[in-house]
Design a protein around this motif. Structure first.
Motif, PDB file in Angstrom:
ATOM      1  N   MET A   1      31.670   3.022  51.491  1.00 18.35           N
ATOM      2  CA  MET A   1      30.832   2.337  52.228  1.00 18.35           C
ATOM      3  C   MET A   1      29.864   3.395  53.281  1.00 18.35           C
ATOM      4  SD  MET A   1      31.222  -0.868  55.132  1.00 18.35           S
ATOM      5  CE  MET A   1      32.415  -1.274  54.286  1.00 18.35           C
ATOM      6  N   ASP A   2      28.627   3.102  53.165  1.00 23.81           N
ATOM      7  CA  ASP A   2      27.697   4.000  54.018  1.00 23.81           C
ATOM      8  C   ASP A   2      27.778   3.573  55.504  1.00 23.81           C
ATOM      9  OD1 ASP A   2      25.814   5.500  55.026  1.00 23.81           O
ATOM     10  OD2 ASP A   2      24.286   4.540  53.874  1.00 23.81           O
ATOM     11  N   LEU A   3      28.618   4.064  56.435  1.00 22.57           N
ATOM     12  CA  LEU A   3      28.562   3.679  57.667  1.00 22.57           C
ATOM     13  C   LEU A   3      27.364   3.965  58.382  1.00 22.57           C
ATOM     14  CD1 LEU A   3      32.448   4.950  58.634  1.00 22.57           C
ATOM     15  CD2 LEU A   3      31.549   2.468  58.083  1.00 22.57           C
ATOM     16  N   LYS A   4      26.566   4.862  58.082  1.00 23.43           N
ATOM     17  CA  LYS A   4      25.520   5.249  58.758  1.00 23.43           C
ATOM     18  C   LYS A   4      24.373   3.900  58.613  1.00 23.43           C
ATOM     19  CE  LYS A   4      25.021  10.196  59.100  1.00 23.43           C
ATOM     20  NZ  LYS A   4      25.326  11.075  58.080  1.00 23.43           N
ATOM     21  N   ALA A   5      24.601   3.016  57.522  1.00 21.47           N
ATOM     22  CA  ALA A   5      23.833   1.853  57.264  1.00 21.47           C
ATOM     23  C   ALA A   5      23.865   1.041  58.720  1.00 21.47           C
ATOM     24  CB  ALA A   5      24.323   1.022  56.422  1.00 21.47           C
ATOM     25  N   LYS A 166      31.491   3.969  66.577  1.00 18.89           N
ATOM     26  CA  LYS A 166      31.579   4.765  65.220  1.00 18.89           C
ATOM     27  C   LYS A 166      32.210   6.050  66.094  1.00 18.89           C
ATOM     28  CE  LYS A 166      28.137   2.528  63.250  1.00 18.89           C
ATOM     29  NZ  LYS A 166      28.225   1.438  64.268  1.00 18.89           N
ATOM     30  N   GLY A 167      33.456   6.185  65.358  1.00 21.21           N
ATOM     31  CA  GLY A 167      34.335   7.363  65.655  1.00 21.21           C
ATOM     32  C   GLY A 167      33.752   8.499  66.150  1.00 21.21           C
ATOM     33  N   GLU A 168      32.792   8.893  65.245  1.00 18.40           N
ATOM     34  CA  GLU A 168      32.156  10.356  65.509  1.00 18.40           C
ATOM     35  C   GLU A 168      31.161  10.491  66.994  1.00 18.40           C
ATOM     36  OE1 GLU A 168      29.315   8.030  62.536  1.00 18.40           O
ATOM     37  OE2 GLU A 168      31.516   8.388  63.201  1.00 18.40           O
TER      38      GLU A 168
END
Ligand SMILES: Cc1cc2nc3c(=O)[nH]c(=O)nc-3n(C[C@H](O)[C@H](O)[C@H](O)COP(=O)(O)O)c2cc1C
Length: 218
Positions: A1-5, A166-168
């Protein structure tokens, strides 16, 4: 999955408050939204571990307050990174009590909505409350804080309990591990502990406040 979406979603920033016996509770949330107009209803998704969530489950009431761009990390740090169980979040700010007996902050707040819970959905980590608005009021017409403004201008962080975490976000600027014998500093806003000499221009990796907000604890 594209988490940046998920970064494409836009939100505002709010203080959701409630009351649990004698304890006034409140937390920062980005997930408040209006879901119907007639009757006016709002939804809010809150983590099950938040003290405010327990207060809403007990009282069946909450108040949503819309933060303005003037809200700084003293306010957001107090309500977004500490728990109402151990810390009087309302102490340092001006506030009022609504028709339901729920306290809400009036500093840097553009509007407030007082709600009675009419339904809730268990979402696993979070509970989504649907609230019928029983009173609403505009407090000022200053520009309201968006989630984008919070990240881009205030340079604030999102803790793990927010649905949009978001973890990052937190790991990106985590400091290098410190030496065993190093001094210890604690962020007065979110409680984060840094071991070692505080570097010049250091910012808390959790709530984003500058080094001047750190207190030496060892
Ligand atoms: C920018 C930001 C957005 C947040 N959004 C949410 C949210 O939508 N839902 C949630 O449960 N917690 C969210 N949080 C985390 C809570 O505010 C935080 O866990 C708070 O310390 C809970 O306090 P309490 O235990 O007194 O309720 C957010 C925090 C910040 C800083």
């Amino acid at each position: 999955m594209d988490l940046k979406a998920f970064f494409k979603l836009s939100y505002g920033l709010y203080i959701i408050s409630s009351v649990s016996g004698d304890l006034d509770c409140g937390c920062i949330a980005n997930t408040l939204q209006q879901v119907t107009a007639e009757p006016p209803m709002l939804s809010i998704a809150l983590h099950k571990d938040n003290r405010t969530t327990r207060a809403i489950l007990e009282s069946g009431k909450f108040c949503g307050a819309v933060l303005t761009e003037e809200a700084d990390m003293n306010l957001i740090g107090a309500f977004g990174f500490q728990t109402s169980e151990k810390f009087d979040k309302f102490g340092g700010f001006s506030s009022e009590r609504d028709e339901n007996g729920v306290r809400y902050v009036t500093d840097c707040v553009a509007a407030r909505y007082s709600c009675e819970v009419v339904d809730s959905v268990d979402l696993g980590t979070h509970i989504m409350f649907i609230g019928k608005v029983t009173a609403a009021e505009t407090l000022c017409n200053d520009p309201v804080m968006t989630y984008d403004y919070y990240h881009r201008v205030v340079k604030g962080k999102t803790p793990a309990k927010a649905p949009s975490y978001k973890g990052e976000d937190v790991k990106a600027d985590e400091p290098a591990p410190a030496k065993a014998s190093a001094e210890k500093w604690q962020c007065a806003i979110c409680g984060y502990i840094y071991e070692g000499e505080l570097p010049e221009g250091y910012q808390c990796p959790i709530c984003g406040v500058p080094a001047s907000k750190f207190e030496k604890i060892g």
